[in-house]
Design an enzyme around this catalytic site. Structure first.
Site, short mmCIF file in Angstrom:
data_model
loop_
_atom_site.label_atom_id
_atom_site.label_comp_id
_atom_site.label_asym_id
_atom_site.label_seq_id
_atom_site.Cartn_x
_atom_site.Cartn_y
_atom_site.Cartn_z
N ASP A 133 -1.82 1.52 2.02
CA ASP A 133 -0.14 1.69 2.23
C ASP A 133 -0.10 2.81 3.52
O ASP A 133 0.60 2.60 4.33
CB ASP A 133 0.85 1.87 0.95
N ARG A 134 -0.77 4.08 3.85
CA ARG A 134 -1.03 4.77 4.63
C ARG A 134 -1.43 4.38 5.79
O ARG A 134 -0.62 4.34 7.23
CB ARG A 134 -1.99 6.36 4.29
N ALA A 185 1.67 -4.05 -2.95
CA ALA A 185 1.42 -3.39 -4.26
C ALA A 185 1.88 -1.89 -4.09
O ALA A 185 1.03 -1.38 -4.20
CB ALA A 185 0.58 -3.76 -4.66
N THR A 198 5.66 7.34 -5.12
CA THR A 198 4.79 8.22 -5.98
C THR A 198 4.82 9.36 -5.93
O THR A 198 4.66 10.18 -6.12
CB THR A 198 4.66 6.92 -6.84
#
Length: 257
Positions: A110-111, A7, A133
């Protein structure tokens, strides 16, 4: 089969993973207000189109940088797939890798997932660039420790800001300018050149500075929707891994299982 859910700020990606292989993937625009019921109607239709059923899902894992989206995704897993979703970075799904930064808990899921997956696929020191983004540059050393990085505005975000702030500038697509000239003859040509080649110059410049600071040979791994486009116009990347975040989720799930 594992349902891996990434997400992000712009999109939520759902993927079916079996034996480390991504069998199917779908994406939908991120909206924290979207209910579990709405996700289910959309996702069940896509599962059927690919020849799968909800009963094929035996586990679920969620990685998110949008806290408000988490509850409904967990309800989706429990109500419609009959599984309790693991949340990346929480409880039994703690990262299991060193986050060598001042505030480890502020590093986006996410990283960390990108860093884990990149280290599992490539040896040595790495710079992982994720075109989302935001465009993030993350450093993973040869031992697998996360050492920090850079956050820059994503190219779509930069273009949106430019068009919004300048009333007479038109909206353009993100694509490489035609021809070799970097001197545009029309407004649209000048925008294409500034956005695209300006972004390539930023990537190459930041990577050069990071390489110099690391002081050892470094591989550059790219991921995200625009990685393939940029790869066609710069030699800076050693590898393109389009599904790095999903691979990180699958890797984390396998480890805790």
């Amino acid at each position: 089969m594992l349902l891996a859910i990434d997400a992000g700020n712009t999109n939520v990606v759902f993927a079916l993973v079996k034996d480390g292989e991504i069998r199917a993937r779908w994406r939908i625009a991120t909206d924290p207000r979207r209910t579990a019921d709405e996700y289910a109607v959309w996702l069940h239709q896509l599962l059927q189109l690919e020849g799968y059923d909800s009963t094929d899902v035996t586990d679920a894992i969620i990685g998110t940088v949008v806290p408000k989206a988490l509850h409904n995704l967990k309800v989706l897993a429990s109500k419609y797939f009959g599984v309790e979703a693991t949340v990346a970075g929480e409880g039994a799904a703690e990262w299991g890798m060193e986050l060598d930064v001042v505030e480890p808990r502020t590093v986006g899921a996410d990283r960390v997932l990108d860093a884990m997956a990149a280290h599992s696929l490539h040896s040595g020191d790495l710079i992982v660039i994720d075109f989302g983004t935001a465009t993030t540059f993350d450093v993973v050393d040869y031992s697998g420790a996360y050492k920090g990085g850079i956050i820059a505005p994503g190219i779509n975000l930069s273009l949106e800001a430019l068009v919004t702030a300048a009333a007479k500038l038109p909206r353009i697509a993100i694509e490489a300018p035609g021809g070799d000239s970097v001197i545009g003859r029309t407004t649209e040509e000048q925008m294409h050149i500034g956005i695209f080649w300006g972004y390539v110059a930023m990537i190459e410049g930041l990577v050069a500075r990071m390489r110099a600071e690391i002081g050892r040979p470094v591989k550059v791994i790219s991921t995200g929707g625009l990685a393939i486009l940029f790869n066609e116009h710069t030699a800076i990347f050693d590898a393109v891994e389009p599904d790095l975040t999903i691979q990180g989720l699958a890797l984390l799930h396998d480890r805790i299982k």
